[in-house]
Structure formats: structure tokens, C-alpha cells
Scaffold this motif. Structure first.
Motif, PDB file in Angstrom:
ATOM      1  N   THR A  55       0.833  -1.201   0.000  1.00 53.03           N
ATOM      2  CA  THR A  55       0.000   0.000   0.000  1.00 53.03           C
ATOM      3  C   THR A  55       0.871   1.255   0.000  1.00 53.03           C
ATOM      4  OG1 THR A  55      -1.770  -1.172   1.140  1.00 53.03           O
ATOM      5  CG2 THR A  55      -1.829   1.228   1.235  1.00 53.03           C
ATOM      6  N   GLY A  81       2.438   1.635  -3.413  1.00 57.99           N
ATOM      7  CA  GLY A  81       1.412   2.106  -4.344  1.00 57.99           C
ATOM      8  C   GLY A  81       1.121   3.589  -4.182  1.00 57.99           C
ATOM      9  N   CYS A  82       1.052   4.049  -2.942  1.00 52.94           N
ATOM     10  CA  CYS A  82       0.803   5.478  -2.693  1.00 52.94           C
ATOM     11  C   CYS A  82       1.943   6.339  -3.221  1.00 52.94           C
ATOM     12  CB  CYS A  82       0.614   5.734  -1.199  1.00 52.94           C
ATOM     13  SG  CYS A  82      -0.950   5.137  -0.564  1.00 52.94           S
ATOM     14  N   VAL A  90       4.070   5.574  -5.661  1.00 51.20           N
ATOM     15  CA  VAL A  90       4.019   5.546  -7.128  1.00 51.20           C
ATOM     16  C   VAL A  90       2.913   6.462  -7.635  1.00 51.20           C
ATOM     17  CG1 VAL A  90       3.497   4.066  -9.108  1.00 51.20           C
ATOM     18  CG2 VAL A  90       5.078   3.270  -7.344  1.00 51.20           C
ATOM     19  N   LEU A  91       1.758   6.402  -7.010  1.00 55.91           N
ATOM     20  CA  LEU A  91       0.646   7.266  -7.417  1.00 55.91           C
ATOM     21  C   LEU A  91       1.003   8.744  -7.266  1.00 55.91           C
ATOM     22  CD1 LEU A  91      -2.306   7.499  -8.339  1.00 55.91           C
ATOM     23  CD2 LEU A  91      -2.940   7.432  -5.913  1.00 55.91           C
ATOM     24  N   LEU A  92       1.620   9.108  -6.162  1.00 57.26           N
ATOM     25  CA  LEU A  92       2.009  10.508  -5.960  1.00 57.26           C
ATOM     26  C   LEU A  92       3.054  10.956  -6.980  1.00 57.26           C
ATOM     27  CD1 LEU A  92       2.137  10.660  -2.068  1.00 57.26           C
ATOM     28  CD2 LEU A  92       0.504  11.802  -3.569  1.00 57.26           C
ATOM     29  N   PHE A 121       3.399   9.717 -10.012  1.00 57.21           N
ATOM     30  CA  PHE A 121       2.675   9.819 -11.271  1.00 57.21           C
ATOM     31  C   PHE A 121       1.899  11.142 -11.349  1.00 57.21           C
ATOM     32  CE2 PHE A 121      -1.272   9.133 -13.658  1.00 57.21           C
ATOM     33  CZ  PHE A 121      -0.746   8.906 -14.916  1.00 57.21           C
ATOM     34  N   ILE A 122       1.207  11.480 -10.295  1.00 57.76           N
ATOM     35  CA  ILE A 122       0.447  12.732 -10.255  1.00 57.76           C
ATOM     36  C   ILE A 122       1.378  13.935 -10.408  1.00 57.76           C
ATOM     37  CG2 ILE A 122      -0.959  14.234  -8.771  1.00 57.76           C
ATOM     38  CD1 ILE A 122      -2.243  11.656  -7.658  1.00 57.76           C
TER      39      ILE A 122
END
Length: 44
Positions: free
Chosen positions: A28, A31-32, A34-36, A38-39
Motif C-alpha cells: 500500500t 502504491g501510494c 508511485v501514485l504521488l 505519477f500525479i
């Protein structure tokens, strides 16, 4: 009442549950991150 003897209790189920929890928390967090990232790259 039975005498308590340290180290005699079977804790296999608790160890497996804790291992699963740690894996879930790790994935988790990754994933967070990587998401940040990407954003941040999309918003430039």
C-alpha cells in the motif's frame, strides 16, 4: 487455573496474520508513493 509457561503457546496463526499485514502495508505504501510520483509528473 492452569500455570502459565512462557513460550508454550502456538502462535503460527498470529505470525501468518502479522506477515500478511506487513506485506499489505508495504504494498500500500509503495502504491501510494508511485501514485504521488505519477500525479506529480502529470501535473508538471
Amino acid at each position: 487455573m492452569a500455570e502459565h509457561k512462557h513460550g508454550e503457546m502456538n502462535i503460527e496463526v498470529q505470525e501468518k496474520t502479522f506477515e500478511g499485514f506487513i506485506k499489505w502495508v508495504t504494498w500500500t505504501a509503495v502504491g501510494c508513493i508511485v501514485l504521488l510520483l505519477f500525479i506529480a509528473m502529470v501535473n508538471g
